[in-house]
Design a protein around this motif. Structure first.
Motif, PDB file in Angstrom:
ATOM      1  N   MET A   1     -35.548  36.534  84.982  1.00 46.99           N
ATOM      2  CA  MET A   1     -35.330  35.167  85.401  1.00 46.99           C
ATOM      3  C   MET A   1     -35.248  35.132  86.928  1.00 46.99           C
ATOM      4  O   MET A   1     -34.590  35.944  87.545  1.00 46.99           O
ATOM      5  N   VAL A   2     -35.927  34.156  87.509  1.00 46.30           N
ATOM      6  CA  VAL A   2     -35.906  33.965  88.956  1.00 46.30           C
ATOM      7  C   VAL A   2     -35.102  32.710  89.234  1.00 46.30           C
ATOM      8  O   VAL A   2     -35.493  31.617  88.837  1.00 46.30           O
ATOM      9  N   ALA A   3     -33.962  32.875  89.861  1.00 46.41           N
ATOM     10  CA  ALA A   3     -33.158  31.697  90.204  1.00 46.41           C
ATOM     11  C   ALA A   3     -33.865  30.940  91.310  1.00 46.41           C
ATOM     12  O   ALA A   3     -34.407  31.531  92.239  1.00 46.41           O
TER      13      ALA A   3
ATOM     14  N   LEU B   1     -35.453  28.253  86.285  1.00 45.39           N
ATOM     15  CA  LEU B   1     -34.322  27.321  86.394  1.00 45.39           C
ATOM     16  C   LEU B   1     -34.534  26.303  87.518  1.00 45.39           C
ATOM     17  O   LEU B   1     -33.845  26.319  88.537  1.00 45.39           O
ATOM     18  N   PRO B   2     -35.483  25.401  87.346  1.00 45.34           N
ATOM     19  CA  PRO B   2     -35.818  24.445  88.416  1.00 45.34           C
ATOM     20  C   PRO B   2     -34.682  23.458  88.694  1.00 45.34           C
ATOM     21  O   PRO B   2     -33.923  23.102  87.797  1.00 45.34           O
ATOM     22  N   GLU B   3     -34.595  23.041  89.964  1.00 45.94           N
ATOM     23  CA  GLU B   3     -33.622  22.003  90.317  1.00 45.94           C
ATOM     24  C   GLU B   3     -34.107  20.639  89.849  1.00 45.94           C
ATOM     25  O   GLU B   3     -33.305  19.746  89.595  1.00 45.94           O
TER      26      GLU B   3
ATOM     27  N   ILE C   1     -31.839  20.149  80.071  1.00 45.08           N
ATOM     28  CA  ILE C   1     -30.443  19.837  80.372  1.00 45.08           C
ATOM     29  C   ILE C   1     -29.517  20.848  79.698  1.00 45.08           C
ATOM     30  O   ILE C   1     -28.484  21.218  80.251  1.00 45.08           O
ATOM     31  N   SER C   2     -29.901  21.334  78.509  1.00 45.41           N
ATOM     32  CA  SER C   2     -29.062  22.354  77.857  1.00 45.41           C
ATOM     33  C   SER C   2     -29.133  23.684  78.616  1.00 45.41           C
ATOM     34  O   SER C   2     -28.162  24.436  78.631  1.00 45.41           O
ATOM     35  N   LEU C   3     -30.264  23.967  79.263  1.00 45.02           N
ATOM     36  CA  LEU C   3     -30.380  25.173  80.093  1.00 45.02           C
ATOM     37  C   LEU C   3     -29.545  25.058  81.363  1.00 45.02           C
ATOM     38  O   LEU C   3     -28.895  26.006  81.779  1.00 45.02           O
ATOM     39  N   ASP C   4     -29.617  23.887  82.020  1.00 45.46           N
ATOM     40  CA  ASP C   4     -28.903  23.657  83.268  1.00 45.46           C
ATOM     41  C   ASP C   4     -28.648  22.159  83.404  1.00 45.46           C
ATOM     42  O   ASP C   4     -29.572  21.382  83.674  1.00 45.46           O
ATOM     43  N   ALA C   5     -27.406  21.773  83.248  1.00 46.18           N
ATOM     44  CA  ALA C   5     -27.040  20.348  83.299  1.00 46.18           C
ATOM     45  C   ALA C   5     -27.303  19.727  84.665  1.00 46.18           C
ATOM     46  O   ALA C   5     -27.332  18.508  84.793  1.00 46.18           O
TER      47      ALA C   5
END
Length: 183
Positions: free
Chosen positions: A1-3, A53-55, A76-80
């Motif tokens: 994973m690439v943040a 994990l896009p903004e 949204i479940s991955l990153d709110a």
């Protein structure tokens, strides 16, 4: 994973099955400082989202036969904190409400441009000063809205929606293929 923090520019995921639209919008958004990842279907969009994990995300409502609403929910479940904007050429009140309930921050109708999308991505609050239409919707528009609501209630299943509407499936398909009546 690439943040996405590891990349120099904010990462934006663009998911739409219209390849020409994606190419043009990708170039325009890159000129505005985004690192743009493009997917033409839900599976690839989700895979890119899990990897980067896009903004930001710009998602078409209708991607082939799939609903972009599913992807909004998964993002949204991955990153709110992912700011999702729903795009559509088939706007309806029902889908707009569902997109917002699922976590999208804005809902734009096509045609739209990169400036409108960037503005929507940075909009964190509603606008109480938005203009209100002075004329009631036409009967054709109300019918189209109702069909969309029933279809959404039946999870996009045209046959089930047609039964609920007491309508032949092919008749409903023809009505759904038409663009919504502009007001």
């Amino acid at each position: 994973m690439v943040a996405s923090e590891e990349l120099d520019q904010p990462v934006l995921l663009l998911v739409d099955d219209d390849k020409v639209f994606c190419k043009v919008l990708k170039a325009a958004l890159e000129r505005r400082g985004f690192e743009v990842l493009v997917a033409y279907n839900l599976e690839k969009g989700l895979a890119l989202a899990e990897q980067y994990l896009p903004e930001y995300a710009v998602i078409d409502l209708r991607i082939g036969l799939d609903s972009g609403l599913e992807l909004v929910k998964k993002l949204i479940s991955l990153d709110a904190n992912t700011a999702c904007v729903m795009l559509t050429g088939f706007a309806s009140i029902a889908t707009a409400v569902e997109a917002i309930k699922l976590g999208a921050i804005h809902y734009l109708t096509k045609p739209t441009n990169a400036d409108e999308i960037v503005k929507a991505l940075s909009k964190n609050e509603g606008d109480p000063g938005v203009s209100i239409n002075k004329n009631p919707p036409s009967a054709k528009r109300l019918e189209w809205e109702h069909l969309q609501k029933v279809l959404l209630h039946h999870d996009g299943n045209i046959s089930a929606a047609a039964r609920a509407l007491n309508m032949h499936r092919r008749t409903l398909q023809r009505k759904l293929e038409k663009k919504p009546v502009r007001e």
